[in-house]
Design a protein around this motif. Structure first.
Motif, PDB file in Angstrom:
ATOM      1  N   CYS A 108      38.521  30.903  41.553  1.00 40.94           N
ATOM      2  CA  CYS A 108      38.899  32.323  41.605  1.00 40.94           C
ATOM      3  C   CYS A 108      39.676  32.676  40.342  1.00 40.94           C
ATOM      4  O   CYS A 108      40.090  31.790  39.576  1.00 40.94           O
ATOM      5  CB  CYS A 108      39.807  32.569  42.820  1.00 40.94           C
ATOM      6  N   VAL A 109      39.849  33.983  40.152  1.00 43.18           N
ATOM      7  CA  VAL A 109      40.699  34.456  39.048  1.00 43.18           C
ATOM      8  C   VAL A 109      41.685  35.479  39.623  1.00 43.18           C
ATOM      9  O   VAL A 109      41.467  36.041  40.695  1.00 43.18           O
ATOM     10  CB  VAL A 109      39.857  35.158  37.939  1.00 43.18           C
ATOM     11  N   GLN A 110      42.760  35.678  38.877  1.00 42.47           N
ATOM     12  CA  GLN A 110      43.702  36.753  39.238  1.00 42.47           C
ATOM     13  C   GLN A 110      43.332  37.976  38.378  1.00 42.47           C
ATOM     14  O   GLN A 110      43.418  37.911  37.142  1.00 42.47           O
ATOM     15  CB  GLN A 110      45.154  36.323  38.928  1.00 42.47           C
ATOM     16  N   LEU A 111      42.893  39.027  39.055  1.00 42.61           N
ATOM     17  CA  LEU A 111      42.541  40.268  38.331  1.00 42.61           C
ATOM     18  C   LEU A 111      43.754  41.206  38.396  1.00 42.61           C
ATOM     19  O   LEU A 111      44.336  41.397  39.477  1.00 42.61           O
ATOM     20  CB  LEU A 111      41.369  40.963  39.032  1.00 42.61           C
ATOM     21  N   SER A 112      44.140  41.726  37.238  1.00 40.67           N
ATOM     22  CA  SER A 112      45.338  42.592  37.200  1.00 40.67           C
ATOM     23  C   SER A 112      44.958  44.019  36.842  1.00 40.67           C
ATOM     24  O   SER A 112      44.197  44.234  35.892  1.00 40.67           O
ATOM     25  CB  SER A 112      46.291  42.093  36.092  1.00 40.67           C
ATOM     26  N   VAL A 113      45.485  44.986  37.600  1.00 38.26           N
ATOM     27  CA  VAL A 113      45.519  46.370  37.103  1.00 38.26           C
ATOM     28  C   VAL A 113      47.013  46.612  36.847  1.00 38.26           C
ATOM     29  O   VAL A 113      47.808  46.766  37.796  1.00 38.26           O
ATOM     30  CB  VAL A 113      44.987  47.373  38.165  1.00 38.26           C
ATOM     31  N   LEU A 114      47.395  46.540  35.597  1.00 34.06           N
ATOM     32  CA  LEU A 114      48.837  46.589  35.290  1.00 34.06           C
ATOM     33  C   LEU A 114      49.421  47.901  35.784  1.00 34.06           C
ATOM     34  O   LEU A 114      48.816  48.965  35.622  1.00 34.06           O
ATOM     35  CB  LEU A 114      49.053  46.428  33.779  1.00 34.06           C
ATOM     36  N   GLY A 115      50.559  47.790  36.464  1.00 30.82           N
ATOM     37  CA  GLY A 115      51.201  48.956  37.075  1.00 30.82           C
ATOM     38  C   GLY A 115      50.971  48.922  38.577  1.00 30.82           C
ATOM     39  O   GLY A 115      51.746  49.493  39.338  1.00 30.82           O
ATOM     40  N   GLU A 116      49.880  48.227  39.006  1.00 27.74           N
ATOM     41  CA  GLU A 116      49.633  48.152  40.456  1.00 27.74           C
ATOM     42  C   GLU A 116      49.908  46.737  40.942  1.00 27.74           C
ATOM     43  O   GLU A 116      50.621  46.532  41.902  1.00 27.74           O
ATOM     44  CB  GLU A 116      48.163  48.514  40.770  1.00 27.74           C
ATOM     45  N   GLY A 117      49.306  45.722  40.258  1.00 30.25           N
ATOM     46  CA  GLY A 117      49.545  44.348  40.719  1.00 30.25           C
ATOM     47  C   GLY A 117      48.337  43.482  40.433  1.00 30.25           C
ATOM     48  O   GLY A 117      47.506  43.815  39.574  1.00 30.25           O
ATOM     49  N   GLU A 118      48.259  42.356  41.173  1.00 27.63           N
ATOM     50  CA  GLU A 118      47.177  41.395  40.929  1.00 27.63           C
ATOM     51  C   GLU A 118      46.429  41.133  42.223  1.00 27.63           C
ATOM     52  O   GLU A 118      46.981  41.272  43.323  1.00 27.63           O
ATOM     53  CB  GLU A 118      47.783  40.065  40.427  1.00 27.63           C
ATOM     54  N   SER A 119      45.175  40.738  42.083  1.00 29.70           N
ATOM     55  CA  SER A 119      44.352  40.410  43.261  1.00 29.70           C
ATOM     56  C   SER A 119      43.598  39.108  42.978  1.00 29.70           C
ATOM     57  O   SER A 119      43.013  38.946  41.914  1.00 29.70           O
ATOM     58  CB  SER A 119      43.343  41.563  43.497  1.00 29.70           C
ATOM     59  N   PHE A 120      43.661  38.180  43.943  1.00 29.85           N
ATOM     60  CA  PHE A 120      43.047  36.837  43.802  1.00 29.85           C
ATOM     61  C   PHE A 120      41.592  36.979  44.249  1.00 29.85           C
ATOM     62  O   PHE A 120      41.339  37.254  45.443  1.00 29.85           O
ATOM     63  CB  PHE A 120      43.823  35.868  44.704  1.00 29.85           C
ATOM     64  N   VAL A 121      40.666  36.887  43.321  1.00 30.08           N
ATOM     65  CA  VAL A 121      39.264  37.236  43.633  1.00 30.08           C
ATOM     66  C   VAL A 121      38.351  36.069  43.232  1.00 30.08           C
ATOM     67  O   VAL A 121      38.573  35.425  42.187  1.00 30.08           O
ATOM     68  CB  VAL A 121      38.857  38.496  42.801  1.00 30.08           C
TER      69      VAL A 121
END
Lengths: 331, 147, 357, 649, 306
Positions: free
Chosen positions: E47-60
């Motif tokens: 998996c990778v950690q996808l970031s939308v900076l300002g919102e957070g991260e999601s383990f996908v």
């Protein structure tokens, strides 16, 4: 140390008659605070105690998410002193609970509950859970080896007991007298509140200097909110992301916002029971704010929360006679 | 622009005003149509009624760098939604006293009644508030620092 | 190497320490004491140092943990643009500091956190940098607090685990013993500058220290047998002993935030206008939101499950890497639990409930 | 969150561009997070401006729009239509008011542009968080309540009834007619006032769709546009309308003589009376206040005896009626400043100082003197009259600041009619400025000015001194620059027009705003003069401000057309910015139920439910709910918090 | 002093495929990582950690195959704070990317064996990565049976690829839709035409024709109906926890041993690198020792299926 015989038998009968599914009471613990326990069978009732040393806040376990996840505990019998019945009234007026879900065992002639911090401050050497009885103006602490200390009642009881106006329960399904009828029960309540008056006397800069040093120490562990029987929202705004009222960073601005929002959501509801101050692991004087707001609300709007189980919320109604803020400001 | 450095320059108070759409906001517009002039320190947020102002907004405004907050609604009895302003009155009074108790000068939160016809009164309200807040100095108590 | 330091000269010694490295000391406050910068304190000349700096009696209620594992630590800063972002260069590392007056249990706490805050993809740099930049000068526990049970979990009022230098209270003076290399260099550097009040300790002083340390060990108020816990916990995961906690626990984070070995954290983005920072903030496994999944599912929604998870994590799943449990027995979570839940009593209950079977 | 926001900044010609650096504003807006396109234009509200917005939306496929221009009260609907026609939901439009609240009120400094930038930033942050909303369709009651039976009320009622919608015409007095019925002739044509009013009154009384309620008041208004519930309280007339033939036999029988309000106290009437011969409905009224029979005790029934059709009923009771209406027209007319206001002119000491309306009654054939101009003091024909203009008008210190518009014209008419009646009479008209702006008005005044014996003296009157049966008028003639002292038999004050009695109470009941002078305040002085600020309630005639009869009729017709516009759709399309409950968060504490002014929220199985037709979107429930479980769409917590962050830093 | 493990690299969104709509839409993003000049190396199931900076991260989970020629792809369902923000981004925007994290499927130990891939809903993403890897090294693996179930035909993801598999017959493909529910309520009969019914009362008795691909019914029921043999076969299942539990029970019923069944587990994750402590299954962190676990491992890990 267990319950007096009369009360013990009454609680067991409640199970027998199927009137309640569980009984909520306090059991003695090693430190002078006591621990809430839920008796689901008559036998477990035997562990409860009425000692003035074991007075944790039981009502928080009626409205908590835990209670909502475990509906089988209702209808539930709870041992409630005068001040606690006032909190119950407030909870009923907010439909936090239905009256038929709770069997109120009213503890009458309440002489006051001991504040563990004040006790350990006066008796640092105290270990274990001594036997404590309140006789007249004194609290007698006894160990097996005999009498340990006699301390003044007004010095030892919780802050709310020092301003108590509800020595008798407001509502109850069964009434039990903690102490035989005695005239000395009344005088413990004192009017002046040195803490609040001290701050009222300060000028704004001094006040902020005081509160700054307190709020800087907050570690945002939510104990004040979680200890309050009236804070039972599903998704508390203090933890909500969208929209975000309080950011998660732990510093003076966010801590101040946290406490201000919490207090503003309790204005007109809070009965100044002081549980938030007692629960705080870093001893923030939160009770000062709650008592200040309770006094303000009584003085300006003649409102005392928890007296009328079907009362309206203070901030949902208005009265033409309100001393208008603007009029006062424009004087 | 960071909050920090705005405070270092010469201090111009920043006031956030919550105006009710029917009276205060119309009064502010009238001040405009009458070409009155008042200091530009005030930034207006239009709400349908002063009853919509949540004490949390006032706290958020101070957190985000405001030095003073104005909540302006219709005169008692004239509220377009009957009693929104009376509700705002209790909320602001309790909030002012709580803020006062922890050391925020009460003059920083101003509740005022401005009707749709009182353009001049609106301009005066802004002027007196800006002067009062300038006298109190910048809001040092608990502004958020840049992350 | 060992040095002797008369008690009344302690303020001068502290002043000296503050020269090259920024000094932090425990300070008594209304909240039971926390660590603060020495230069911020304005101690009057005849200040009762031992009481203000909490060198005797109870440890500071807020452990030294928050000096190294900060409540809020910036991981990195960024600038937002329309549909894009830029990372700014990382904040500078912490300046070298001295943490004076750390209790042995807090010291061991750092040892536990050291094993936890490192993973297959590297350790938490903010913590590791702070750990390397801080020299820990411990002071032995002459009179432990009301709920201390460090001796039952492999600790000792004068254990030197995780510390660079250890002070033992000999009554009129302190014996300073260096434990680690950096500790020894620091102590010798101190001794060179501190002419006149730091002088070598003889064998007799070391002997007096041993006696003091032994007496302190006797004063640890509470004992509980944790030796059989690992085996018992193997099979008591589904025991109903955990249900005794549920009606009392209010699900706050007091126990975890005061615990010197709790290191759980949450990552949040704080944004203001177009500038932002990703920060690490303390989190607690006792909060419901800790395991709340976006889909609505929550594997540990009940408080008994969360309390059990904390108990297992301390006494079974994690440790200090030397065979001891991850709990250092400081008693803070017992004294300050708002609901009166007593960890030692629970250990006894679990042991008796499952031990007998 | 919408991340493709378009920002459009209006120059408004020079109005904004003069003090706001629009180019710098555009540059800063372009860089804001979430903003895809930023542009400025001379006149956004113009058709080319609207077209520009539509094109950009298509070109840049924007999903939300911020217009930085004038106040939202002006062009919100215009811009919403433009945005909607380009495929973006109309509620994803946010207007930043950088004209009335920024460029017009601040100097052209950098700080003003900073403020404009902050307002745009706030607009963008809100636009990014807007949700697409669909208007709510609400049933419509196609009936009207017109309050006020004067010419304005009658005109509005007729226009609406002609279009086929039922009207309830509610008049406080015993009969229709209002102020105009009290006039003798009207300027500039000198038509007899009742000759042109009576046909209208008759037409409205016979119109099948108009229900007339006289001696009636509106006591309560509930509901909102399209669904008002109006409570009409009918005072007893003590005469059975159907029975009364209007023969008038009862009047001579009545022993009780009372000063007549209709004749402004100059004439008398009996306890049972009809104000004027052409009154509609032509039914007598028994004024129990002055009748000898007080309360239930009946001691004199002479009128009942004299009434051949037995139409008098002493114990009639007040009744109430609840009327469903989709719109309300307020045509409550005006009054004149009471003479007691003018101490300096000594009215309270001298009967021969009267106001314009009393002079009308003297001129009127059905008046107390049957058309002959006689002095109230000794009933002699006055040989000289002084008319004092702007009595109370254009006088901010002691009276009203505004000009009452009609006094110059009716005084000229009075002078002319007096001249015809008493050719050798002397007329002195003390004026400041003659205002004769209507069609044919100036020509009429010139004609009066040309009459010999009529002297226009430009100057104010300082004092009136009664001197042996005459009145000495101390004034000044500013053209000749000298004092003037004139002896006259009669003084007529052209008193200021003021809102009619009871308008305060009615406005409170109907929740309508009142302006500084007590007139009903219109939605916008220039663009929406016939609408009140409360949707569904319209204004007609002098209730909204002084105006002459022709303007009143035009104004009333305007109000009627607005009502017909509302009724042209088969249902009402409501703004969707009403409260919405998040059931998952609601705790059923009912704090919102008690706070709602419209009782729009109720509890269903422990969760709050909002009644979409009643909720007006005021948002008072949101701060009352500490679980933050409900909020008005368009003013949600996250939007406002984002605005605060954009503005405060 | 190790580098800051939380630092991330910018990745440009090259392409977006809207897999399905409905209350919880699913999108597949093709990402072009900025730093890695050469290929972004990972194993299927990582998996990778996808970031939308300002919102957070999601383990996908990574949905694309590990081979050099394939661009990096992830499939994201809009369900939480970060995923909602992700769904508002467009082609050309940048996201934060760090990883790869997690253990991935032990593909080396599966060489030469038959494979059973059982996916549900968005859980198909890691299995797609595995499928692409198998396609690239087809000879190293035996028979491959692919089961995939979704709520309704519109809610299925990777529809084109399944159509391709259906055409070239390399894998035994069994697609199923919940026979009761469509996106807007219960499916009526004719909506299911072309989707064979499974005899729910007696699953084993259902006759599966040779080339029958589409079925109505839940994935665990289809697996029971097809009844694959456990002989040297590895079963991998990913999807909603409820489905995994029933599939595992079904496979055990068919004779699969606990070490022949692999699955991925979902937990709330923040750091993704085994530090923040929240995704623990007893002593084990799902983000480092997982998300792929064998059923044998899970049997003695507490709260595995809590």
């Amino acid at each position: 140390m267990s319950l007096p015989q009369v009360l013990d038998r009454h609680l067991r009968d409640l199970f027998g008659s199927g009137r309640v599914n569980s009984v909520l009471g306090a059991i003695p613990t090693r430190g002078p605070l006591g621990m809430a326990q839920l008796a689901r069978t008559p036998e477990e009732v035997e562990r409860f105690t009425l000692s003035p040393l074991a007075c944790p806040n039981l009502l928080v376990h009626l409205t908590s998410k835990e209670a909502r996840l475990d509906p089988t505990r209702f209808p539930l019998a709870v041992l409630a002193r005068g001040c606690e019945t006032r909190m119950l009234n407030q909870i009923f007026s907010e439909h936090g609970l239905r009256r038929d879900q709770v069997y109120v065992v009213g503890l009458a002639h309440c002489p006051g509950a001991i504040d563990p911090r004040r006790l350990s401050a006066q008796l640092p050497v105290l270990r274990g859970f001594p036997e404590a009885t309140i006789e007249g103006e004194e609290v007698v602490i006894r160990e097996e080896s005999g009498e340990l200390a006699r301390l003044a009642r007004t010095e030892l009881v919780l802050e709310r007991c020092r301003h108590c106006q509800n020595h008798e329960p407001l509502i109850d399904d069964y009434r039990f007298d903690l102490v035989e009828e005695a005239d000395w029960i009344e005088p413990v309540s004192v009017d002046e509140d040195p803490g609040v008056e001290a701050i009222d006397a300060m000028i704004p800069i001094e006040r902020w200097a005081y509160w700054r040093s307190q709020l800087e120490r907050c570690i945002r562990c939510h104990a004040c909110r979680d200890a309050c029987p009236l804070c039972y929202c599903e998704n508390c705004i203090l933890e909500r992301h969208t929209p975000c009222w309080v950011k998660r960073s732990v510093n003076l601005p966010e801590n101040t916002a946290y406490q201000l929002l919490r207090v503003m959501h309790l204005v007109g509801r809070c009965t100044a029971c002081g549980e938030c101050e007692r629960a705080c692991p870093v001893d923030l004087p939160l009770g000062l704010m709650m008592r200040k707001m309770e006094n303000l609300v009584r003085e300006y709007y003649g409102h005392r929360s928890g007296l009328d189980p079907s009362g309206e919320h203070l901030l949902s109604i208005f009265d033409p006679r309100d001393t208008t803020a603007t009029a006062r400001l424009e004087q | 622009m960071l909050i920090g450095d705005r405070k270092q320059q010469s201090y111009e108070p920043r006031i956030v005003a919550f105006l009710c759409n029917w009276c205060a906001y119309a009064g502010a517009d009238l001040a405009g149509t009458q070409r009155l002039s008042y200091p530009p320190n005030v930034r207006v947020i239009r709400l349908m009624c002063s009853g919509r102002v949540d004490p949390g907004f006032i706290i958020e405004a101070f957190l985000e760098g405001a030095d003073g907050v104005i909540v302006a609604g219709c005169h008692p009895g004239e509220c377009h939604y009957e009693h929104g302003n009376r509700l705002a009155e209790r909320r602001m009074t309790t909030l002012q006293h709580l803020l006062g108790f922890i050391g925020i000068e009460q003059a920083r939160v101003r509740l005022a009644w401005v009707s749709a016809a009182e353009g001049r009164k609106f301009a005066q309200l802004i002027e007196t508030t800006v002067e009062e807040v300038r006298a109190l100095g910048p809001f040092q108590q608990f502004p958020r620092r840049a992350p | 190497m060992r040095m002797l330091q008369a008690k009344h000269d302690i303020p001068k010694l502290l002043e000296l320490m503050d020269q090259d490295r920024e000094l932090f000391v425990p300070v008594r406050d209304e909240g039971g004491g926390r660590f603060a910068r020495w230069s911020d304190l304005d101690l009057s000349v005849n200040e009762d140092i031992e009481n203000t700096l909490m060198l005797a009696g109870e440890a500071t209620r807020r452990p030294a943990k928050d000096q190294l594992f900060a409540e809020t630590a910036t991981l990195f800063r960024f600038r937002l643009e329309q549909g894009d972002f830029h990372l700014e260069e990382p904040p500078p590392g912490p300046s070298p500091r001295v943490l004076f007056g750390v209790r042995p249990c807090d010291g061991r706490g750092f040892q536990v956190i050291d094993t936890l805050l490192v993973g297959p993809h590297g350790g938490d740099t903010a913590y590791q940098q702070a750990r390397e930049a801080n020299l820990l000068v411990g002071v032995g526990c002459k009179t432990p607090g009301p709920d201390c049970f460090c001796t039952s979990v492999g600790g000792d009022p004068h254990s030197s685990d995780g510390l660079d230098v250890l002070l033992t209270d000999l009554g009129d003076a302190f014996l300073l013993e260096s434990i680690t290399e950096p500790g020894r260099d620091w102590l010798s550097g101190l001794q060179k500058h501190g002419v006149g009040f730091l002088h070598d300790a003889g064998k007799r002083d070391a002997e007096r220290a041993r006696v003091a340390q032994h007496e302190a060990r006797q004063r640890v108020p509470r004992q509980v047998d944790t030796s059989r816990l690992p085996k018992i916990l193997e099979r008591s995961f589904n025991s109903d002993v955990w249900a005794t906690v549920a009606p009392a626990c209010i699900g706050c984070g007091a126990c975890t935030f005061l615990c010197p070995t709790c290191r759980c954290f949450d990552i949040q983005d704080l944004v203001q206008g177009s500038r932002g920072a990703r920060v690490r903030v303390w989190d607690s496994c006792m909060f419901r939101e800790y395991t709340q999944e976006a889909s609505g599912h929550n594997p540990r929604i009940r408080r008994a499950q969360r309390w059990r998870n904390r108990f297992y994590d301390k006494f079974h799943w994690s440790g200090d890497g030397r065979g001891n449990p991850a709990c250092v027995g400081c008693g803070r979570c017992i004294t300050h639990c708002p609901s009166g839940i007593d960890l030692v009593e629970m250990i006894e209950r679990v042991t008796s409930a499952e031990g007998g079977a | 969150m919408n991340n493709r926001v378009g920002v459009f900044i209006c120059h408004c010609g020079k109005n904004i561009a003069r003090t706001v650096d629009v180019e710098a504003l555009r540059k800063e807006a372009a860089g804001l997070p979430g903003v895809e396109w930023a542009e400025d234009d001379m006149y956004l509200c113009s058709d080319p401006g609207q077209q520009l917005i539509r094109e950009r939306i298509a070109e840049q496929n924007l999903d939300a729009v911020v217009v930085a221009a004038c106040s939202p009260t002006l062009h919100t609907t215009t811009f919403r239509r433009a945005v909607e026609s380009a495929g973006v939901n109309p509620f994803r439009l946010e207007i930043a008011n950088i004209r009335e609240q920024c460029s017009w009120v601040h100097p052209g400094t950098a700080e003003t542009t900073h403020k404009a930038a902050a307002l745009v930033r706030s607009g963008v942050e809100k636009a990014r968080r807007t949700q697409p909303l669909e208007p709510i369709h609400v049933g419509l009651q196609r009936a009207v309540v017109v309050i006020g039976g004067g010419v304005a009320g009658i005109q509005a009622a007729l226009d609406i009834a002609e279009a086929g919608y039922p009207v309830h015409l509610v008049e406080q007095g015993p009969n229709l007619g209002g102020r105009m019925a009290q006039l003798s002739e009207t300027f500039p044509t000198l038509d007899c006032s009742s000759c042109i009013l009576t046909p209208k009154m008759v037409e409205v009384s016979h119109h099948p769709l108009v229900t007339i309620h006289t001696l009636a008041e509106v006591t309560d208004v509930e509901g909102s546009i399209g669904n008002f519930q109006v409570r009409i309280r009918q005072q007893p007339r003590y005469v059975i309308a159907e029975g009364c033939t209007g023969c008038g036999d009862c009047v001579p029988a009545c022993p009780q003589v009372v000063p007549g309000e209709f004749d402004r106290g100059l004439g008398a009437r009996k306890a049972i009376y009809i104000p004027f011969p052409q009154a509609v409905p032509f039914t007598y009224t028994l004024d129990r206040e002055h009748c000898l029979n007080q309360g239930p005790l009946i001691i004199c029934d002479r009128c009942a005896q004299a009434c051949e059709p037995r139409a008098i009923d002493f114990d009639q009771q007040p009744s109430e009626e609840l009327v469903e209406a989709g719109a309300i027209v307020l045509a409550t007319g005006c009054d004149t400043l009471p003479l007691s206001h003018f101490r300096e002119y000594g009215h309270d000491r001298h009967p021969d100082v009267i106001d314009g309306l009393m002079f009308e009654r003297l001129l009127s054939a059905s008046g107390p003197t049957h058309g002959e101009i006689r002095r109230p003091s000794d009933h002699r024909v006055p040989k000289s009259i002084a008319f004092v203009q702007c009595a109370g008008s254009r006088d901010p210190e002691r009276g009203k600041a505004y000009c009452s518009q009609i006094c110059c014209m009716y005084t000229a008419k009075h002078a002319l009619l007096y001249h015809h009646a008493v050719p050798d009479g002397k007329v002195y008209i003390f004026y400041i400025d003659i205002r004769a702006g209507g069609k044919g008005y100036e020509e009429f005044v010139e004609r009066v000015r040309a009459e010999d014996g009529i002297n226009y003296i430009r100057g104010k009157v300082a004092k009136l001194i009664p001197k042996d049966g005459k009145l000495e008028v101390w004034g000044v003639d500013t053209l000749l620059g000298e004092q003037v002292k004139v002896e006259v038999d009669l003084v007529v004050l052209a008193t200021a027009l003021v809102p009619s009695q009871g308008i305060q109470e009615l406005a409170r009941v109907a929740r309508v705003a009142i302006d500084g002078d007590g007139f009903l305040s219109e939605a916008h002085p220039k663009l929406r003069p016939v609408e009140s600020q409360t949707r569904g309630i319209y204004l007609a005639g002098t209730a909204q401000g002084p105006r002459d009869i022709s303007a009143t009729v035009a104004h009333a017709a305007g109000a009627a057309s607005k009502v017909l516009g509302l009724f042209s759709h088969d249902e009402l399309v409501e703004e969707p910015t009403i409260a919405r409950v998040n059931e998952a968060l609601c705790r059923g504490c009912s704090f919102c139920v008690s706070v709602c002014p419209y009782d729009a929220i109720s509890l269903h199985e422990g969760t709050a439910h909002v009644n979409e037709t009643l909720c007006r979107g005021c948002g008072a429930c949101t701060p009352a709910c500490f679980a933050a479980a409900l909020g008005p769409r368009g003013f949600e917590d996250d939007q406002i918090l984002a605005q605060i962050r954009a503005l405060a830093c | 002093m190790s580098a800051n493990p939380y630092l991330l690299q910018r990745a440009r969104i090259d392409w977006i495929v809207q897999e399905c709509g409905g209350p919880r839409p699913i999108r597949t993003y093709t990402l072009d990582p900025e730093d890695s000049t050469e290929h972004f190396a990972f194993e299927p199931g990582q998996c990778v950690q996808l970031s939308v900076l300002g919102e957070g991260e999601s383990f996908v989970a990574i949905a694309s195959g590990p081979e050099q020629d394939e661009p990096l792809q992830v499939t994201v369902m809009r369900v939480g704070l970060v995923t909602t923000a992700l769904h508002e981004l467009n082609i050309g925007d940048f996201v934060g990317l760090r990883g790869p994290y997690g253990n991935g499927f032990p593909v080396d130990r599966w060489r030469g064996k038959d494979l059973l891939l059982i996916g549900g809903g968005v859980g198909q993403a890691p299995l797609r990565s595995l499928l692409h890897h198998i396609e690239a090294n087809r000879s190293e693996f035996g028979r491959v049976q692919v089961f995939y179930g979704a709520r309704s035909p519109e809610a299925m993801i990777y529809r084109e690829e399944f159509a391709a598999y259906e055409a070239h017959r390399d894998f035994d493909l069994y697609l199923s839709i919940d026979w009761k529910w469509g996106p807007d309520g219960p499916l009526d009969e004719d909506a299911c035409e072309g989707w064979a019914r499974v005899n729910l009362s007696n699953l084993r008795s259902t006759r599966i024709e040779q080339d029958q691909v589409r079925f109505t019914g839940f994935v665990p029921q289809i697996v029971q109906a097809v009844a694959p043999s456990p002989q040297s076969t590895i079963a991998v299942t990913c999807g909603p926890p409820a489905m995994i539990r029933r599939v595992v029970e079904g496979l055990e019923g068919l004779g699969f041993g606990p070490d022949q069944i692999y699955t991925t587990l979902e937990r709330r994750m923040k750091c993704g690198i085994g530090l923040c402590g929240r995704c623990n299954l007893g002593p084990v962190f799902v983000c480092t020792e997982g998300p792929v676990f064998s059923y044998a491992q899970l049997q003695d890990l507490p709260e595995a299926f809590a």
